[in-house]
Design an enzyme around this catalytic site. Structure first.
Site, short mmCIF file in Angstrom:
data_model
loop_
_atom_site.label_atom_id
_atom_site.label_comp_id
_atom_site.label_asym_id
_atom_site.label_seq_id
_atom_site.Cartn_x
_atom_site.Cartn_y
_atom_site.Cartn_z
N ARG A 172 32.12 44.25 30.08
CA ARG A 172 32.36 43.01 29.33
C ARG A 172 31.95 43.26 27.89
O ARG A 172 31.18 44.16 27.59
CB ARG A 172 31.59 41.84 29.93
CG ARG A 172 30.09 42.06 30.06
CD ARG A 172 29.39 40.85 30.64
NE ARG A 172 29.43 39.72 29.73
CZ ARG A 172 28.59 39.53 28.72
NH1 ARG A 172 27.63 40.41 28.47
NH2 ARG A 172 28.68 38.50 27.94
N ARG A 176 30.53 34.57 22.29
CA ARG A 176 29.97 33.24 22.57
C ARG A 176 30.82 32.18 21.88
O ARG A 176 31.14 32.33 20.70
CB ARG A 176 28.54 33.15 22.04
CG ARG A 176 27.59 34.06 22.77
CD ARG A 176 26.19 33.87 22.20
NE ARG A 176 25.31 34.87 22.78
CZ ARG A 176 24.19 35.28 22.20
NH1 ARG A 176 23.82 34.77 21.03
NH2 ARG A 176 23.43 36.18 22.78
N ARG A 255 23.21 60.96 25.19
CA ARG A 255 23.48 60.83 23.76
C ARG A 255 22.14 60.76 23.04
O ARG A 255 21.14 60.31 23.60
CB ARG A 255 24.29 59.58 23.47
CG ARG A 255 25.75 59.73 23.86
CD ARG A 255 26.57 58.55 23.40
NE ARG A 255 26.21 57.32 24.06
CZ ARG A 255 25.78 56.22 23.46
NH1 ARG A 255 25.63 56.19 22.15
NH2 ARG A 255 25.50 55.14 24.15
N ARG A 286 24.42 51.92 12.11
CA ARG A 286 23.58 50.77 11.72
C ARG A 286 22.63 51.19 10.61
O ARG A 286 22.34 52.38 10.45
CB ARG A 286 22.68 50.29 12.85
CG ARG A 286 23.29 50.20 14.19
CD ARG A 286 22.38 49.47 15.13
NE ARG A 286 21.58 50.37 15.95
CZ ARG A 286 20.80 49.97 16.95
NH1 ARG A 286 20.70 48.67 17.23
NH2 ARG A 286 20.12 50.84 17.66
N GLU A 311 21.35 55.07 11.07
CA GLU A 311 21.38 55.62 12.43
C GLU A 311 22.73 56.27 12.71
O GLU A 311 23.76 55.64 12.51
CB GLU A 311 21.12 54.46 13.41
CG GLU A 311 21.02 54.87 14.83
CD GLU A 311 20.67 53.68 15.73
OE1 GLU A 311 19.65 53.01 15.50
OE2 GLU A 311 21.45 53.43 16.67
N TYR A 359 19.07 53.93 31.43
CA TYR A 359 18.55 53.24 30.26
C TYR A 359 17.64 52.11 30.74
O TYR A 359 18.04 51.29 31.58
CB TYR A 359 19.67 52.65 29.38
CG TYR A 359 19.05 51.92 28.22
CD1 TYR A 359 18.60 52.62 27.11
CD2 TYR A 359 18.83 50.55 28.28
CE1 TYR A 359 17.95 51.97 26.07
CE2 TYR A 359 18.18 49.89 27.24
CZ TYR A 359 17.75 50.61 26.15
OH TYR A 359 17.08 49.97 25.13
N ASP A 361 15.06 49.06 29.21
CA ASP A 361 14.33 48.40 28.13
C ASP A 361 12.84 48.48 28.44
O ASP A 361 12.44 48.73 29.59
CB ASP A 361 14.77 46.93 28.03
CG ASP A 361 15.94 46.76 27.08
OD1 ASP A 361 16.04 47.53 26.10
OD2 ASP A 361 16.77 45.85 27.32
P1 FDA Z 1 9.55 57.36 27.16
O1 FDA Z 1 10.69 58.22 26.75
O2 FDA Z 1 9.08 56.34 26.20
O3 FDA Z 1 8.31 58.28 27.52
C1 FDA Z 1 8.44 59.52 28.20
C2 FDA Z 1 7.38 60.45 27.67
O4 FDA Z 1 7.34 61.63 28.48
C3 FDA Z 1 7.62 60.92 26.25
O5 FDA Z 1 6.52 60.61 25.44
C4 FDA Z 1 7.82 62.43 26.38
O6 FDA Z 1 7.29 63.17 25.29
C5 FDA Z 1 7.03 62.72 27.66
N1 FDA Z 1 7.47 63.97 28.31
C6 FDA Z 1 8.72 64.32 28.66
N2 FDA Z 1 8.73 65.55 29.21
C7 FDA Z 1 7.44 65.97 29.22
C8 FDA Z 1 6.80 67.17 29.65
N3 FDA Z 1 7.51 68.19 30.16
N4 FDA Z 1 5.47 67.29 29.52
C9 FDA Z 1 4.74 66.28 28.97
N5 FDA Z 1 5.30 65.12 28.54
C10 FDA Z 1 6.63 64.97 28.66
N6 FDA Z 1 13.62 48.84 24.66
C11 FDA Z 1 13.46 47.52 24.40
O7 FDA Z 1 12.93 46.79 25.23
N7 FDA Z 1 13.88 47.01 23.19
C12 FDA Z 1 14.46 47.77 22.23
O8 FDA Z 1 14.81 47.28 21.16
C13 FDA Z 1 14.62 49.16 22.51
N8 FDA Z 1 15.21 49.96 21.59
C14 FDA Z 1 15.43 51.29 21.88
C15 FDA Z 1 16.06 52.10 20.95
C16 FDA Z 1 16.34 53.41 21.25
C17 FDA Z 1 17.03 54.28 20.25
C18 FDA Z 1 15.97 53.94 22.51
C19 FDA Z 1 16.30 55.35 22.89
C20 FDA Z 1 15.31 53.15 23.44
C21 FDA Z 1 15.04 51.82 23.12
N9 FDA Z 1 14.37 51.00 24.02
C22 FDA Z 1 14.19 49.67 23.74
C23 FDA Z 1 13.91 51.54 25.32
C24 FDA Z 1 12.45 52.02 25.32
O9 FDA Z 1 12.31 53.09 24.41
C25 FDA Z 1 12.12 52.45 26.75
O10 FDA Z 1 12.08 51.33 27.56
C26 FDA Z 1 10.82 53.13 26.89
O11 FDA Z 1 10.79 54.25 26.05
C27 FDA Z 1 10.66 53.57 28.34
O12 FDA Z 1 9.46 54.21 28.51
P2 FDA Z 1 9.35 55.51 29.42
O13 FDA Z 1 7.90 55.65 29.63
O14 FDA Z 1 10.24 55.42 30.58
O15 FDA Z 1 9.96 56.71 28.54
#
Ligand code: FDA
Length: 379
Positions: A172, A176, A255, A286, A311, A359, A361
């Protein structure tokens, strides 16, 4: 040490905090030089303006359990997210709403008139039989709005001509038929009052939590590595699932984003926090202007300088930061194969966006970590 958490993003920190609160000694490792994963922010040194290092992060949730939990570590401002879009030299409000439609068609349609117009324009294709992204998009919102706001924006995100994209990438498109241009529909929304890093640091600030940075779980030259520890204690792994298994079932595709940051000698560059650029002739998708995320800091932030970030979106290589799962058919079957392999790992719990290849949030990452703690680890 009673438990190892790999990754200090919101998923890993939520697990660590809950386990520490329950009396377990937890070690958290991260290969980066900072905690917080992708939500990490820091102040740009010359202006003091808080910059979200891995792209703009807006907190929003309708989950009361998550809202109560996050409020233990931070208060939130009353920031309400709104996004605008510059198309053909004119600025429109997003998500596409009655104001956008009336401005675009130079009209004063009522909600019913606008709905009828879009339905008629969308009649060019049928969403059920649409052959690709363009036909599907037109079937959802009609050709004029689709071409203006969605076709090239999405093509830039995927670095692929709109006609070559699959219709599966959208189910979708938001339209609005009122004047509501709040970006999120959630019950609670805001930004952490004293910044993301202060919030994240408070989650890790517990005598039972030890954080070790610049430690990669796959680096066997240091003691906290996969080979040494799997099977020895419970491990929560939040890194990429394909990397864990040394890409045995192939690489899952992502990506990534490139950010171009600039400090400008103007008080206000664009008047708002996020401006989209949906036209094909602008290479970025953006521009973020960070001072607008915190209007309440106006007495602290400089009045003659601002920080912007352009970006750009592209496919990730193995060396890039993985941001958005591509989720192709191959990726989906690869993920299923990795889920099978996970079953053979003793007491390793895969979580977070990288560990589950989806993905999430922030509120979803925190919510799913709370569920993992309650249902799998605290038993
Ligand atoms: P996250 O990626 O944060 O943490 C994983 C960690 O594991 C990293 O620090 C990494 O370094 C570590 N790691 C990986 N491999 C490893 C290894 N081999 N050894 C040691 N450490 C390792 N959400 C939202 O609510 N509002 C928003 O506006 C946005 N905007 C947004 C923009 C963009 C560009 C992205 C990509 C994402 C968002 N998000 C978001 C999502 C948000 O970033 C996401 O919910 C959290 O990062 C999730 O947390 P995690 O702990 O799952 O992963």
């Amino acid at each position: 040490m009673d438990m190892l958490v790999v990754g200090s993003g919101f998923f890993g920190l939520t697990i660590a905090e809950r386990a520490a609160d329950a009396g377990r000694k937890v070690t958290v490792i991260d290969r980066r030089h900072h905690i917080g994963g992708n939500a990490y922010s820091e102040n740009e040194p010359t202006t003091g303006i808080e910059v979200h290092r891995y792209g703009a992060h807006l907190f929003h949730t309708s989950n009361p359990t998550v809202w109560e939990y996050v409020n233990r570590f931070t208060t939130f401002t009353n920031y309400v997210h709104r996004v605008y879009s510059t198309h053909n030299g004119q600025v429109f409000a997003l998500p596409v709403n009655l104001h956008t439609i009336n401005q675009f068609f130079d009209s004063a349609y009522t909600p019913d008139e606008a709905r009828a117009l879009i339905r008629e324009q969308a009649g060019e294709f049928d969403a059920k039989t649409a052959a690709n992204f363009v036909e599907k998009g037109i079937a959802l919102v009609g050709r004029p709005l689709f071409e203006a706001f969605f076709a090239h924006y999405t093509a830039k995100q995927w670095q692929t001509e709109p006609e070559k994209l699959s219709g599966d990438i959208i189910s979708r498109l938001p339209v609005r038929y009122n004047y509501d241009n709040r970006y999120f529909n959630d019950t609670w929304e805001g930004l952490p009052t004293d910044g993301y890093t202060a919030w994240i640091e408070r989650m890790a600030d517990h005598p039972n939590i030890e954080v070790k940075l610049n430690v990669d779980f796959f680096d066997e030259s240091q003691p906290l590595n996969k080979k040494a520890l799997v099977g020895q204690l419970p491990i929560v792994y939040t890194g990429p699932v394909d990397r864990y298994f040394d890409y045995a079932e192939g690489e899952l595709s992502w990506r990534t984003l490139d950010f171009e940051e600039e400090v400008l000698e103007v008080g206000d560059f664009q008047g708002t926090s996020v401006m989209n650029y949906p036209d094909a002739d602008v290479p970025y998708t953006r521009i973020h202007e960070f001072k607008h995320f915190h209007p309440e800091r106006k007495d602290v932030y400089p009045t003659d300088k601002t920080v912007i970030m352009r970006e750009f979106s592209r496919f990730a290589t193995r060396d890039d930061e993985p941001y958005y799962p591509v989720n192709s058919t191959d990726d989906r079957s690869g993920l299923l194969a990795y889920r099978e392999l996970q079953k053979g790992e003793s007491d390793v719990h895969f979580g977070g966006r990288l560990g589950t290849y989806q993905y999430l949030d922030m509120h979803m990452a925190i919510g799913s970590a709370l569920s993992m703690w309650n249902n799998q680890l605290n038993v």
